[in-house]
Design a protein around this motif. Structure first.
Motif, short mmCIF file in Angstrom:
data_model
loop_
_atom_site.label_atom_id
_atom_site.label_comp_id
_atom_site.label_asym_id
_atom_site.label_seq_id
_atom_site.Cartn_x
_atom_site.Cartn_y
_atom_site.Cartn_z
N UNK A 71 0.74 -1.19 -0.04
CA UNK A 71 -0.22 0.14 0.01
C UNK A 71 0.89 1.38 -0.04
N UNK A 72 1.93 1.21 0.80
CA UNK A 72 2.77 2.38 1.00
C UNK A 72 3.66 2.58 -0.40
N UNK A 73 3.80 1.65 -0.87
CA UNK A 73 4.59 1.77 -2.42
C UNK A 73 3.75 2.46 -3.31
N UNK A 74 2.63 1.80 -3.52
CA UNK A 74 1.52 2.20 -4.46
C UNK A 74 1.37 3.62 -4.31
N UNK A 75 1.10 4.05 -2.86
CA UNK A 75 0.67 5.48 -2.60
C UNK A 75 1.93 6.48 -2.95
N UNK A 76 2.93 6.08 -2.79
CA UNK A 76 4.28 6.69 -3.10
C UNK A 76 4.37 6.89 -4.56
N UNK A 77 4.09 5.75 -5.50
CA UNK A 77 4.25 5.74 -6.59
C UNK A 77 3.45 6.59 -7.37
N UNK A 78 2.13 6.59 -6.80
CA UNK A 78 1.11 7.43 -7.40
C UNK A 78 1.08 8.94 -7.03
N UNK A 79 1.36 9.12 -6.10
CA UNK A 79 1.35 10.53 -5.59
C UNK A 79 2.46 11.42 -6.20
N UNK A 80 3.60 10.67 -6.66
CA UNK A 80 4.81 11.34 -7.45
C UNK A 80 4.54 11.56 -9.00
N UNK A 81 3.41 11.12 -9.45
CA UNK A 81 2.80 11.05 -10.81
C UNK A 81 1.69 12.18 -10.79
N UNK A 82 0.52 12.01 -10.28
CA UNK A 82 -0.29 12.96 -9.97
C UNK A 82 -1.34 12.49 -8.92
N UNK A 83 -1.94 13.40 -8.12
CA UNK A 83 -2.71 13.41 -6.88
C UNK A 83 -4.06 13.38 -7.23
N UNK A 84 -4.71 13.99 -8.15
CA UNK A 84 -6.22 14.36 -8.40
C UNK A 84 -6.36 14.78 -9.68
N UNK A 85 -7.44 14.41 -10.59
CA UNK A 85 -7.95 14.94 -11.57
C UNK A 85 -9.45 15.07 -11.59
N UNK A 86 -9.87 14.31 -10.93
CA UNK A 86 -11.55 13.94 -10.79
C UNK A 86 -11.87 12.98 -11.83
N UNK A 87 -12.32 12.07 -11.55
CA UNK A 87 -12.65 10.91 -12.61
C UNK A 87 -13.51 11.30 -13.62
N UNK A 88 -14.64 12.23 -12.92
CA UNK A 88 -15.73 12.65 -14.16
C UNK A 88 -15.10 13.67 -15.02
N UNK A 89 -13.70 14.24 -14.57
CA UNK A 89 -13.18 15.36 -15.65
C UNK A 89 -12.49 14.58 -16.66
N UNK A 90 -11.40 14.02 -16.01
CA UNK A 90 -10.35 13.21 -16.88
C UNK A 90 -10.01 11.91 -16.22
N UNK A 91 -10.51 10.82 -16.78
CA UNK A 91 -10.58 9.62 -15.89
C UNK A 91 -8.81 8.82 -16.07
N UNK A 92 -8.62 8.05 -15.37
CA UNK A 92 -7.52 7.43 -15.29
C UNK A 92 -7.47 5.54 -14.81
N UNK A 93 -6.53 5.18 -15.24
CA UNK A 93 -6.68 3.76 -15.16
C UNK A 93 -6.94 3.08 -13.98
N UNK A 94 -6.53 3.56 -12.78
CA UNK A 94 -6.42 2.95 -11.59
C UNK A 94 -8.03 2.68 -10.94
N UNK A 95 -8.81 3.85 -11.31
CA UNK A 95 -10.22 3.76 -11.15
C UNK A 95 -10.70 2.35 -11.86
#
Length: 457
Positions: A71-95
């Motif tokens: 969990x910690x590794x996944x959070x660190x990796x993701x936060x370094x890439x981007x923290x938020x866009x809102x899936x209703x605006x621009x979606x992303x694969x993790x969702x």
């Protein structure tokens, strides 16, 4: 005790408690007022260096560990890439990946869809929205002792007044409450008989054609870890299938290996139309979901579901790390091992205290308590032991609901985090991390046993 450097709370925690009075609304309570600095599997370390055995997992949240490496590794990796866009605006694969995992793991092999939210209450509220939209009906059936959240709608769904509902009304309408199967208090009713009792009330007071959904916790959480008698859930599910009401399983506390299977509904082969999840889904990050039959979930118009933070990319990454941990470490089996270790000890403790006869006590509301129907008031301090997997509970014999509070306080003073629950405030629940080391679990249960024996004396 070597794990404790100070009395609890320690001096640094007391300093923070003083700051809290001027910063945090007084309506927010804390079970144990020690301030946590770090954690590891089965342990919480406070700001004074005290190491507390964690038998609560943040209310069934950190089952995979705290923090779990994946969990910690996944959070660190993701936060370094981007923290938020809102899936209703621009979606992303993790969702998408989280929804795919939920569609695979939840009960049933039918085609499913999922939608992500922030909290369990939000998931339940949206499940009701979906049920009403999909069926064209309005009525929602819930059960005695249920807990479903703290929003306006979910407060209406929740049974217990204090502290969850008191003074917060008026609440949402078209909510109907029926009796739960509660073997300790049912006077010997079988699961089928308890279901017939509930169904009779639904048909008489709600109507066969007006119920949008029946919402139920397969094992009740805050209401006392009530495990319905065998046959109760399948009978309710059969009635729903026959009448067109949707069966919604609130698996927020029971889900993700907690009860010894991926979901508590699996125990009797019940396949809900929708499942709500949260808590253990993301190893401590805020995430929740509704997963259901494709035709039900897709009945809602585009734009009818969503939210700014629902399915946040960091939380989704955490969920994928948590689910991977559950799979790789077979945490369903780990939960069953916890049950095998704890239940015999609780039963032996009940036998040790079987000659203790509680006298009439005073409840936390200041009212003299009286026995409830179907409750034994003789034969010992412990009235019932129940649960499944790593979701276990002790219900103390009435009429002394203060016993659970006294036992919990003794555990807390000795550095063990336990939680009380139940409509009557007389239940202690055990929700250890599924990865807790055997020695810590044994030590925590030693301390609980000493606390109970101390109260019995």
């Amino acid at each position: 005790m070597t794990r404790l450097r100070t009395e609890l709370p320690g001096p640094r925690s007391l300093e923070l408690a003083a700051r809290r009075k001027n910063a945090v609304a007084s309506g927010v309570g804390s079970t144990l007022p020690v301030y946590i600095d770090s954690a590891e599997d089965g342990l919480l370390v406070d700001v004074d260096g005290n190491r507390l055995i964690d038998l609560g997992s943040g209310i069934a949240v950190t089952g995979v560990g705290n923090p779990a490496p994946a969990v910690a590794e996944a959070v660190h990796e993701q936060i370094d890439r981007f923290s938020h866009t809102c899936f209703m605006i621009t979606p992303y694969e993790g969702y998408l990946e989280v929804c795919e995992q939920l569609n695979e793991l939840t009960p049933g092999d039918h085609e499913k869809r999922s939608v992500l939210f922030n909290s369990g209450a939000e998931a339940v509220e949206n499940a009701v929205k979906i049920a009403r939209h999909a069926t064209g009906r309005q009525a929602v059936v819930v059960f005695d002792h249920a807990y479903h959240g703290r929003t306006n709608l979910t407060m209406a769904l929740t049974a217990k007044n204090m502290p969850y509902k008191h003074g917060f009304g008026p609440f949402a309408g078209e909510i109907y409450r029926v009796p739960m199967s509660y073997p300790y208090r049912d006077g010997g009713l079988s699961g089928a008989e308890a279901a017939a009792r509930a169904i009779d009330l639904i048909e008489k007071q709600v109507g066969v054609d007006t119920a949008a959904c029946v919402l139920i916790e397969p094992i009740q959480g805050e209401g006392g870890f009530v495990v319905p008698a065998e046959g109760f859930l399948p009978a309710i599910a059969e009635w729903c299938a026959r009448t067109g009401a949707l069966l919604v399983a609130d698996e927020i506390q029971t889900g993700f290996c907690r009860t010894g299977s991926w979901f508590a509904s699996d125990h009797e082969g019940v396949v809900p139309d929708m499942v709500t999840t949260a808590k253990g889904i993301a190893g401590g990050m805020p995430l929740a979901a509704v997963t259901g039959r494709a035709e039900v979930m897709d009945a809602v118009h585009v734009g009818g579901l969503g939210g700014t933070y629902g399915g946040n990319p960091v939380a989704c990454a955490a969920a994928l790390g948590a689910i991977r941990t559950m799979r790789e470490r077979d945490l369903s089996a780990a939960a069953r091992r916890i049950e095998d270790a704890v239940l015999p000890r609780l039963r032996a403790l009940a036998e040790k205290t079987s000659t203790f006869t509680p006298s009439a006590g005073t409840s936390t509301s200041g009212e003299t308590s009286t026995p409830s129907a179907g409750t034994s008031t003789s034969g010992g301090l412990i009235g019932d032991i129940r649960g499944r997997g790593a979701m276990l509970a002790v219900e103390f014999t009435e009429p002394t609901p203060d016993i659970a509070s006294r036992v919990a306080k003794a555990c807390h003073a000795a550095g063990v985090v336990v939680l009380t629950c139940g409509t009557y405030g007389n239940v202690i629940r055990f929700l250890p991390p599924l990865v807790i080391p055997d020695d810590l679990l044994a030590e925590g249960m030693d301390i609980f046993e000493q606390a109970v024996l101390g109260v019995a004396k």
